[in-house]
Write a protein that holds these residues in place. Structure first.
Motif, PDB file in Angstrom:
ATOM      1  N   UNK A  27     -16.558  -2.430  10.139  1.00 25.67           N
ATOM      2  CA  UNK A  27     -15.815  -1.240   9.724  1.00 25.67           C
ATOM      3  C   UNK A  27     -14.491  -1.088  10.462  1.00 25.67           C
ATOM      4  N   UNK A  28     -14.527  -1.142  11.772  1.00 28.61           N
ATOM      5  CA  UNK A  28     -13.299  -0.942  12.533  1.00 28.61           C
ATOM      6  C   UNK A  28     -12.248  -1.996  12.226  1.00 28.61           C
ATOM      7  N   UNK A  29     -12.729  -3.210  12.148  1.00 26.09           N
ATOM      8  CA  UNK A  29     -11.798  -4.304  11.910  1.00 26.09           C
ATOM      9  C   UNK A  29     -11.158  -4.167  10.536  1.00 26.09           C
ATOM     10  N   UNK A  30     -11.958  -3.764   9.557  1.00 29.57           N
ATOM     11  CA  UNK A  30     -11.437  -3.600   8.204  1.00 29.57           C
ATOM     12  C   UNK A  30     -10.445  -2.441   8.152  1.00 29.57           C
ATOM     13  N   UNK A  31     -10.754  -1.377   8.859  1.00 29.32           N
ATOM     14  CA  UNK A  31      -9.813  -0.261   8.938  1.00 29.32           C
ATOM     15  C   UNK A  31      -8.470  -0.755   9.451  1.00 29.32           C
ATOM     16  N   UNK A  32      -8.544  -1.560  10.485  1.00 28.47           N
ATOM     17  CA  UNK A  32      -7.301  -2.066  11.044  1.00 28.47           C
ATOM     18  C   UNK A  32      -6.544  -2.926  10.036  1.00 28.47           C
ATOM     19  N   UNK A  33      -7.255  -3.800   9.368  1.00 33.21           N
ATOM     20  CA  UNK A  33      -6.593  -4.695   8.424  1.00 33.21           C
ATOM     21  C   UNK A  33      -5.992  -3.945   7.240  1.00 33.21           C
ATOM     22  N   UNK A  34      -6.740  -2.991   6.715  1.00 29.29           N
ATOM     23  CA  UNK A  34      -6.209  -2.232   5.580  1.00 29.29           C
ATOM     24  C   UNK A  34      -5.004  -1.413   6.029  1.00 29.29           C
ATOM     25  N   UNK A  35      -5.114  -0.798   7.194  1.00 28.98           N
ATOM     26  CA  UNK A  35      -3.987  -0.019   7.709  1.00 28.98           C
ATOM     27  C   UNK A  35      -2.743  -0.886   7.838  1.00 28.98           C
ATOM     28  N   UNK A  36      -2.967  -2.065   8.362  1.00 29.11           N
ATOM     29  CA  UNK A  36      -1.837  -2.959   8.574  1.00 29.11           C
ATOM     30  C   UNK A  36      -1.207  -3.340   7.238  1.00 29.11           C
ATOM     31  N   UNK A  37      -2.052  -3.648   6.271  1.00 32.51           N
ATOM     32  CA  UNK A  37      -1.535  -4.041   4.968  1.00 32.51           C
ATOM     33  C   UNK A  37      -0.701  -2.916   4.354  1.00 32.51           C
ATOM     34  N   UNK A  38      -1.139  -1.683   4.567  1.00 30.10           N
ATOM     35  CA  UNK A  38      -0.432  -0.555   3.969  1.00 30.10           C
ATOM     36  C   UNK A  38       0.803  -0.146   4.772  1.00 30.10           C
ATOM     37  N   UNK A  39       0.934  -0.697   5.948  1.00 32.74           N
ATOM     38  CA  UNK A  39       2.080  -0.320   6.762  1.00 32.74           C
ATOM     39  C   UNK A  39       1.835   0.939   7.560  1.00 32.74           C
ATOM     40  N   UNK A  40       0.572   1.195   7.889  1.00 23.52           N
ATOM     41  CA  UNK A  40       0.246   2.433   8.591  1.00 23.52           C
ATOM     42  C   UNK A  40       0.051   2.230  10.083  1.00 23.52           C
ATOM     43  N   UNK A  41       0.364   1.047  10.557  1.00 27.18           N
ATOM     44  CA  UNK A  41       0.289   0.859  12.005  1.00 27.18           C
ATOM     45  C   UNK A  41       1.566   1.369  12.641  1.00 27.18           C
ATOM     46  N   UNK A  42       2.489   1.760  11.799  1.00 25.38           N
ATOM     47  CA  UNK A  42       3.672   2.411  12.344  1.00 25.38           C
ATOM     48  C   UNK A  42       3.697   3.861  11.889  1.00 25.38           C
ATOM     49  N   UNK A  43       4.607   4.586  12.442  1.00 24.74           N
ATOM     50  CA  UNK A  43       4.667   6.018  12.213  1.00 24.74           C
ATOM     51  C   UNK A  43       5.805   6.299  11.240  1.00 24.74           C
ATOM     52  N   UNK A  44       5.521   7.090  10.193  1.00 28.88           N
ATOM     53  CA  UNK A  44       6.552   7.337   9.183  1.00 28.88           C
ATOM     54  C   UNK A  44       7.036   8.781   9.221  1.00 28.88           C
ATOM     55  N   UNK A  45       8.277   8.964   9.611  1.00 28.56           N
ATOM     56  CA  UNK A  45       8.838  10.309   9.544  1.00 28.56           C
ATOM     57  C   UNK A  45       9.159  10.672   8.099  1.00 28.56           C
ATOM     58  N   UNK A  46       8.837  11.906   7.726  1.00 23.05           N
ATOM     59  CA  UNK A  46       9.009  12.354   6.352  1.00 23.05           C
ATOM     60  C   UNK A  46       9.854  13.626   6.347  1.00 23.05           C
TER      61      UNK A  46
END
Ligand SMILES: NC(=O)c1ccc[n+]([C@@H]2O[C@H](COP(=O)([O-])OP(=O)(O)OC[C@H]3O[C@@H](n4cnc5c(N)ncnc54)[C@H](O)[C@@H]3O)[C@@H](O)[C@H]2O)c1
Ligand SMILES: NC(=O)c1ccc[n+]([C@@H]2O[C@H](COP(=O)([O-])OP(=O)(O)OC[C@H]3O[C@@H](n4cnc5c(N)ncnc54)[C@H](O)[C@@H]3O)[C@@H](O)[C@H]2O)c1
Lengths: 266, 266
Positions: free
Chosen positions: B81-100
Motif C-alpha cells: 500500500x505505502x509503496x503504491x501510494x508513493x508511486x501513484x503520487x509520483x506519477x501524478x506529480x504530487x510529490x511536489x507542492x502546487x500553489x494555486x
DNA sequence: ACGCCTTTGTGAACCAATGCACAAAGTCGT
DNA sequence: ACGACTTTGTGCATTGGTTCACAAAGGCGT
C-alpha cells in the motif's frame, strides 16, 4: 425560420428509437447553453461551424451529435436556433421540471442553494436538508433548511428524482442509501467518496481535488518536457526538478515512504 | 512488506517513456484516495480485486492502469500500500507542492477556500482574489482576500501554475486571459462558460448544471422505459408523461417555441 | 525443497468515439 | 428556371478504451 419542408408538426424524425451515445449526452448541455446565449442576442440561425466554435468542439462532431436527435438542420443554411433549443431540451428531458433535494447545508450546500443557474434550467430546489439542529430552520436564499429526518417524506411528497449530496465524506454513503431507498435514482455527489449503489441508480461525482490532481499531472508533464525532452537514459532524475515549485520531502525510495499526507479529508 | 526481489532502489521500471492514457490519469486520484484510506486503517498489502472494489472499477482495468506506471505488484500477493501510494503520487506529480490561485471570492470561492481537502494533497492556496473592494481585505479561513489587480504579481512571485476561476460567467474569459498571460497553464473553471485558450493551456471545467442535465437525461430515459417499453409507433407521446414530475408548458411544436427559460446564468 | 495456489501483467477481441472527406440537399441570386 | 454555392448528414478509417481470459510469476505451507 419557418421550418420549410419538414414533415410538419414536430416530426421527431428519429423518435425514441436509438440510444444517444454517452459522449453526446454530455455535450448536449454545452450546446444548449451556447444556443441560449445566441437566442438571447437575437440570433435566428446558426451553422454547425459557428455553433461548434462557440462550444469548443469539432464541427463534424457537433453535426453527428445533433444527427442523433433527428435531422433538424437545413442544408445550405444551418439550424434554427429556437427550434434546436427545443429539440435539445426535449432530448435531455428538460421540458419537464425536476425537483432536486440537497443534503448538507454547509459551505458547499449553501453555495449551491444560492446558485442562480440552478433554477434557470428546469431544476427546482425542493428541499435543503441538514442534520445539525443549529442550522435547521435558517434560510438560504429562498429555501429553508429542514432536518434530514424529513428526507424520505419530502422525497416522496415532492416526487424528487434527483439528489445532491454535500455532506462530509463520512456521512455520504448513509445519505446515499437513504436517498435510494426513498426512490431517488439520480445522485450528484460532492463528497470525496466512492458511492456504492444498486444497479439502475445513476451516480455522478464532482470532485475538486481529483480535478486538481489531473491538472497537476498535466502541468508536471508539460514542465518536464519543456525543461528536458525525455531523452532515453534519465530514469529517476526526470521526476525531480521537473516542476516550478519546491519539492518538500526528497522522495525517499523505500517501501516505507508514505509520500502523501494521508489524512482522510473531512 | 520489504520489496522482495525488485531491482532495488526505486526502479521506476517504466520511467518516463510512455504517456499515460488520459482515462488512466483520471482514475489514479481515485485509487490514491482509496489507498490513503487503507493506509490509515493499517492495511499493508492490497490485491487488485480489493482495490478495484474500493474504487468501483473493474479489476483488470485497475491492473492495466497500474501497469502503465511500472511493475509494482507482487504476484500471488498484491501491492504494497505505502509503496503504491508513493508511486501513484509520483506519477501524478504530487510529490511536489502546487500553489494555486483562486479568482472570485463569492459563495463558491469562499467555500473552496474553506475546503480542507484542498490542502491535504499537495495543493496550497497561494492567493484568493476578488475585484469587489468591499470584500478585499476580509479573511476566509487562513487566507486573506486580495484585490485582483495583484493577480499578475502574485502569480509570478509565487510561481503559481494552477488557477481556479470562480467569478461570474461574464468575467471568466477575461480572468482566464490574464491568468494565461501571467504564466498559468492549468485552469479549473467553475463559471458556466466555454473558455478559449491558446494551445498548450489545459482547462478543466466543473459545471453543476451540466451534471444535473446529464442526470435528468438518464432519469427521463429510465422512467420512460419503465412506464412503457419504447414500442414502435409512439412518436410524440413518449416524451410527455414520461417523468414523475409535472410538465410546465405543454411543448408547443413550432419554430417559435423557445422551450427553455433562456436566461444566461449570472 | 517442492509443488500448490493466488494474483499479477498483458495479448487479443471487442466496443465507443473521433474526425476526415464527400455526396446529397437545398438556398439564393440572377 | 437554373446553376453556383453553402452546409448538412454520414460512411469509413483510425484511435482510444474496456474487458476477458490466461500464461508466467512468486509466495507459502508442508
Ligand atoms: N467546500 C468545498 O469547496 C468543497 C469542495 C469539494 C468537495 N467538497 C465536499 O463537499 C462536502 C461538503 O463540503 P462543505 O465544505 O460544505 O462541508 P461542511 O462541513 O461545511 O458542511 C457539511 C454539512 O453537512 C451536514 N451533515 C453532516 N452529516 C449529515 C447528515 N447525515 N445528513 C445531513 N447533513 C449532514 C453538516 O451538519 C454540515 O452542515 C464534503 O464532503 C467536502 O469534502 C467541498
Ligand atoms: N454557487 C454555486 O454553487 C455554483 C455552482 C456552479 C457554478 N457556479 C459558478 O461559479 C461562479 C461563482 O459562483 P458564486 O456563487 O460564487 O458567485 P458570486 O456572485 O457569489 O461570486 C462571484 C465573485 O466574483 C467576484 N468577481 C467578479 N468579477 C471579478 C473579476 N473580474 N475578478 C475577480 N473577481 C471578480 C465578485 O466580486 C464576486 O465576489 C459563477 O460563475 C457561477 O455560475 C456556482
Amino acid at each position: 425560420m419557418s421550418r420549410g419542408s419538414l414533415p410538419q408538426f414536430d416530426p421527431g424524425d428519429r423518435p425514441a428509437g436509438e440510444r444517444l451515445p454517452e459522449a453526446t449526452v454530455s455535450r448536449l448541455p454545452v450546446y444548449l447553453r451556447v444556443l441560449a446565449g445566441m437566442a438571447e442576442r437575437g440570433v435566428v440561425t446558426v451553422s454547425s461551424d459557428q455553433l461548434a466554435a462557440g462550444a469548443g468542439v469539432n464541427s463534424a462532431k457537433l453535426r453527428k451529435d445533433l444527427s442523433h436527435l433527428g435531422s433538424y438542420g437545413i442544408r445550405g443554411v444551418g439550424y434554427d436556433v429556437d427550434y434546436l433549443i427545443y429539440q435539445v431540451s426535449r432530448a435531455l428531458g428538460l421540458t419537464q421540471d425536476w425537483p432536486v433535494v440537497i443534503v448538507g447545508a454547509g459551505n458547499l450546500g449553501r453555495a449551491l442553494a444560492n446558485y442562480g443557474g440552478f433554477v434557470t434550467r428546469g431544476f427546482r430546489i425542493a428541499a435543503l436538508l441538514d442534520s445539525d439542529p443549529a442550522i435547521v430552520g435558517s434560510r438560504i436564499g429562498r429555501v429553508a433548511v429542514r432536518h434530514s429526518d424529513e428526507l424520505e417524506d419530502l422525497i416522496v411528497r415532492h416526487k424528487v428524482a434527483i439528489g445532491v449530496i454535500a455532506t462530509p465524506g463520512g456521512a455520504a454513503q448513509a445519505v446515499c442509501d437513504r436517498l435510494v431507498a426513498a426512490g431517488v435514482t439520480s445522485i450528484l455527489n460532492f463528497a470525496p467518496v466512492v458511492l456504492n449503489v444498486a444497479e439502475g441508480v445513476d451516480v455522478r461525482k464532482v470532485d475538486l481535488s481529483i480535478e486538481l490532481q489531473i491538472l497537476a499531472f498535466h502541468a508536471q508533464r508539460r514542465s518536464a518536457e519543456r525543461n528536458g525532452p525525455p531523452s532515453e537514459d534519465e530514469l529517476r532524475t526526470v521526476s525531480e526538478g521537473a516542476g516550478l515549485p519546491s519539492v518538500p520531502g526528497g522522495a525517499s525510495r523505500l517501501s516505507t515512504a508514505a509520500a502523501v499526507p494521508s489524512a482522510a479529508e473531512a
